[in-house]
Design an enzyme around this catalytic site. Structure first.
Site, PDB file in Angstrom:
ATOM      1  N   ASP A  84       0.825  -1.217   0.000  1.00  0.00           N
ATOM      2  CA  ASP A  84       0.000   0.000   0.000  1.00  0.00           C
ATOM      3  C   ASP A  84       0.864   1.276   0.000  1.00  0.00           C
ATOM      4  O   ASP A  84       2.025   1.244   0.400  1.00  0.00           O
ATOM      5  CB  ASP A  84      -0.893  -0.027   1.246  1.00  0.00           C
ATOM      6  CG  ASP A  84      -2.102   0.879   1.115  1.00  0.00           C
ATOM      7  OD1 ASP A  84      -2.214   1.592   0.096  1.00  0.00           O
ATOM      8  OD2 ASP A  84      -2.943   0.861   2.028  1.00  0.00           O
ATOM      9  N   ASP A 162      -6.363  -6.213  -2.201  1.00  0.00           N
ATOM     10  CA  ASP A 162      -6.916  -6.012  -0.855  1.00  0.00           C
ATOM     11  C   ASP A 162      -8.415  -5.690  -0.911  1.00  0.00           C
ATOM     12  O   ASP A 162      -9.007  -5.577  -1.993  1.00  0.00           O
ATOM     13  CB  ASP A 162      -6.104  -4.896  -0.167  1.00  0.00           C
ATOM     14  CG  ASP A 162      -5.974  -5.108   1.322  1.00  0.00           C
ATOM     15  OD1 ASP A 162      -6.742  -5.884   1.894  1.00  0.00           O
ATOM     16  OD2 ASP A 162      -5.094  -4.460   1.929  1.00  0.00           O
ATOM     17  N   MET A 199     -16.073 -14.985   3.658  1.00  0.00           N
ATOM     18  CA  MET A 199     -16.754 -15.988   2.822  1.00  0.00           C
ATOM     19  C   MET A 199     -15.840 -17.162   2.451  1.00  0.00           C
ATOM     20  O   MET A 199     -15.974 -17.748   1.382  1.00  0.00           O
ATOM     21  CB  MET A 199     -17.328 -15.363   1.548  1.00  0.00           C
ATOM     22  CG  MET A 199     -18.411 -14.349   1.836  1.00  0.00           C
ATOM     23  SD  MET A 199     -19.151 -13.768   0.321  1.00  0.00           S
ATOM     24  CE  MET A 199     -20.124 -15.196  -0.146  1.00  0.00           C
ATOM     25  N   ASP A 217      -4.882  -9.511   9.515  1.00  0.00           N
ATOM     26  CA  ASP A 217      -3.422  -9.364   9.482  1.00  0.00           C
ATOM     27  C   ASP A 217      -2.654 -10.036  10.629  1.00  0.00           C
ATOM     28  O   ASP A 217      -3.088 -10.042  11.778  1.00  0.00           O
ATOM     29  CB  ASP A 217      -3.052  -7.875   9.486  1.00  0.00           C
ATOM     30  CG  ASP A 217      -3.501  -7.177   8.208  1.00  0.00           C
ATOM     31  OD1 ASP A 217      -4.215  -7.800   7.403  1.00  0.00           O
ATOM     32  OD2 ASP A 217      -3.125  -6.002   8.019  1.00  0.00           O
TER      33      ASP A 217
HETATM   34  C1  GLA Z   1      -4.482  -4.687   4.803  1.00  0.00           C
HETATM   35  C2  GLA Z   1      -3.711  -5.938   4.375  1.00  0.00           C
HETATM   36  C3  GLA Z   1      -2.255  -5.798   4.785  1.00  0.00           C
HETATM   37  C4  GLA Z   1      -1.649  -4.564   4.144  1.00  0.00           C
HETATM   38  C5  GLA Z   1      -2.464  -3.337   4.512  1.00  0.00           C
HETATM   39  C6  GLA Z   1      -2.036  -2.115   3.734  1.00  0.00           C
HETATM   40  O1  GLA Z   1      -4.537  -4.587   6.184  1.00  0.00           O
HETATM   41  O2  GLA Z   1      -4.287  -7.082   4.947  1.00  0.00           O
HETATM   42  O3  GLA Z   1      -1.512  -6.953   4.437  1.00  0.00           O
HETATM   43  O4  GLA Z   1      -1.632  -4.743   2.741  1.00  0.00           O
HETATM   44  O5  GLA Z   1      -3.856  -3.532   4.256  1.00  0.00           O
HETATM   45  O6  GLA Z   1      -2.794  -0.996   4.048  1.00  0.00           O
END
Ligand code: GLA
Length: 404
Positions: A84, A162, A199, A217
Site C-alpha cells: 500500500d 486487498d 466468505m 493481518d
Molecule cells: C491490509 C492488508 C495488509 C496490508 C495493509 C495495507 O490490512 O491485509 O496486508 O496490505 O492492508 O494498508
C-alpha cells in the site's frame, strides 16, 4: 425405427443435452485463472510488515540488490512486492493509476526493468474497493480492466488485491472481475487474493486466484503469529498447486519475537505450504534472521511438489503434532510446544499416516542432522517452551511401506 433415423434422433438428443448444460455447471468447472502460476507457494518480499507506508523506489531497488547479494534470491525468494501507499491520490486524465511522484519519480516501468534485470519479479498492491486501506491510493473497483492493463504495461508480475473501502458487495462478486481483467491483460500475473478470509475464500479461491489470505493481518508477536497458522490450518484440504492458503506474510527479523519463536514461524509456514513472503528489511538482517530465512531444508518442505498442506494430527493442551505427506513417501512432522514448560511430545505413526511396522529415518531440519537410530511406531522428543522440532521421516525400508 430404422437405424439411421434412430442415430439421427440420438444425436439430436445428445446435442440438446450438451447445449442445455446450465451456466452454473459450466461456471463450476471453469477456472477463470489460467495463468499457470503458483505450482509451489510463492516466495519473495513485501514492503508492508517492515516499512508500512514509508516506501520509495530506492528501498525497492536496494531490496532487490539485497535479495540477490544475501543469497535469498537463489533460494527462490523472487517476488519483490510494493504494498500500500505507492500511488498518487488521484488518477490521471485518462483515469489511470499514477505512482506517487515523490516516492517513485522514475516510474514503475523503470523499477520493473531494474528488478527484472536482477532476475527477480515485481509485485504491486491494489484494492477491490474505492480506496486502498491507507486511503492514499485509489482502489480498482470499477476500473479493473484499465488497472490490470496498466499493471501489465508496467511489467508487473504479482498483484496483491486487498479489500478495504469497498461497496459492501460480496468478494465473490468483486474479485473475479479482477481475475478476468488480469487474464485479458495478456500478462501472466500471480493473483494474491487478500480479503482476510471473508466468505471462506479457500472454498472458491482456486478458480479466482493463486493464493488467498485466510485471516486478518498478522502482527509481530507470538499469539498473533500462531493464531494465523491455526486459522489457516482449518482450510488445509483446499490448498493445492496453483492455489494456496495464505496465513499472511512473515514477521521474521522484525524484532517482536525471539529466535526460537521465529523458527516456529518459519516452520509452521513451511509445513502449511504457505507463501514465504519476507516482511523485514533485508538490507539490514541479523545473522539469525538470515539463518532462519535461508534454511534450505525447511524451504524444500514448503516447495515440495506434492503440494499437500499439513494438518494438526494431534493436540493436547499446549502441545501439538503437525504432519503432512511429502513426495517420495516422506512425511513432514512438526512437534510444537505452545506452552511455558518443556514437554515430551510423541508423534504416533497412526496419527501421521504410516503403518505401525514402518521403520523411519528422521532428519532434523533445524539441526541439519539425521538421527542415528531408526524409529518404529512412534517418535518422542523433548520440546522447550515456544519452540518446535521439525523433521522429515523417510521410510527406511520402502518395501514395508504402506500409506494408510
Ligand atoms: C491490509 C492488508 C495488509 C496490508 C495493509 C495495507 O490490512 O491485509 O496486508 O496490505 O492492508 O494498508
Amino acid at each position: 425405427m430404422e437405424a439411421s433415423v434412430f442415430f439421427t434422433w440420438l444425436s439430436i438428443c445428445l446435442l440438446l443435452i450438451t447445449t442445455t448444460t446450465s451456466d452454473d455447471d459450466l461456471h463450476h468447472r471453469r477456472n477463470l485463472l489460467g495463468n499457470g502460476l503458483g505450482a509451489t507457494p510463492p516466495m519473495g518480499w513485501n514492503s508492508w510488515n517492515g516499512f508500512g507506508c514509508m516506501i520509495d523506489e530506492n528501498i525497492i531497488r536496494e531490496t532487490a540488490d539485497a535479495l540477490v547479494s544475501s543469497g535469498l534470491a537463489k533460494l527462490g525468494y523472487e517476488y519483490v512486492t510494493i504494498d500500500d501507499c505507492w500511488g498518487e491520490v488521484d488518477r490521471d486524465e485518462q483515469g489511470a493509476l499514477v505512482p506517487n511522484k515523490a516516492a517513485f519519480p522514475s516510474g514503475m516501468n523503470a523499477l520493473a526493468d531494474y528488478v527484472h534485470s536482477k532476475g527477480l519479479k515485481l509485485g504491486i498492491y491494489a484494492d477491490a474497493g474505492y480506496f486502498t486501506c491507507s486511503k492514499k491510493t485509489p482502489g480498482s473497483l470499477g476500473n479493473e480492466e484499465l488497472d490490470a492493463e496498466t499493471f501489465a504495461s508496467w511489467g508487473i508480475d504479482y498483484l496483491k488485491y486487498d479489500n478495504c473501502n469497498n461497496d459492501g458487495s460480496k468478494p465473490t462478486i468483486r474479485y473475479p472481475v479482477m481475475t478476468r481483467a488480469l487474464m485479458n491483460s495478456g500478462r501472466p500475473i500471480f493473483f494474491a487474493i487478500c480479503e482476510w478470509g471473508d466468505m471462506h475464500p479457500a472454498t472458491w479461491g482456486y478458480t479466482v486466484g493463486n493464493s488467498w489470505r485466510t485471516s486478518c493481518d498478522i502482527a509481530d508477536n507470538w499469539e498473533r503469529m500462531v493464531s494465523r497458522a491455526d486459522m489457516n490450518e482449518y482450510y488445509a484440504d483446499y490448498a493445492r498447486p496453483g492455489g494456496w492458503n495464505d496465513p499472511d506474510m512473515l514477521e521474521i527479523g522484525n524484532g517482536g519475537m525471539n529466535k526460537d519463536e521465529y523458527i516456529v514461524h518459519m516452520s509452521l509456514w513451511a509445513i502449511s505450504k504457505a507463501p514465504l513472503i519476507i516482511g523485514c528489511d533485508v538490507r539490514n538482517m541479523s545473522k539469525d534472521t538470515l539463518e532462519i530465512l535461508t534454511n534450505e531444508e525447511v524451504i524444500a518442505v514448503d516447495k515440495d511438489n506434492l503440494g499437500v498442506q499439513a494438518k494438526k494430527v494431534r493436540m493436547d493442551g499446549d502441545w501439538e503434532v503437525w504432519a503432512g505427506p511429502l513426495s517420495h513417501y516422506r512425511i513432514a512432522v512438526l512437534l510444537l510446544n505452545r506452552g511455558g514448560w518443556t514437554v515430551n511430545i510423541t508423534a504416533y505413526w497412526d496419527d501421521i499416516g504410516i503403518t505401525s511396522s514402518t521403520s523411519v529415518v528422521a532428519r532434523d531440519l533445524w539441526e541439519h542432522k539425521t538421527l542415528t537410530s531408526k524409529f518404529r511406531g512412534s517418535f518422542t522428543a523433548a520440546v522447550d517452551p515456544h519452540t518446535c522440532k521439525f523433521y522429515i521421516f523417510t521410510p527406511a525400508d520402502k518395501k514395508s511401506l504402506q500409506m494408510s
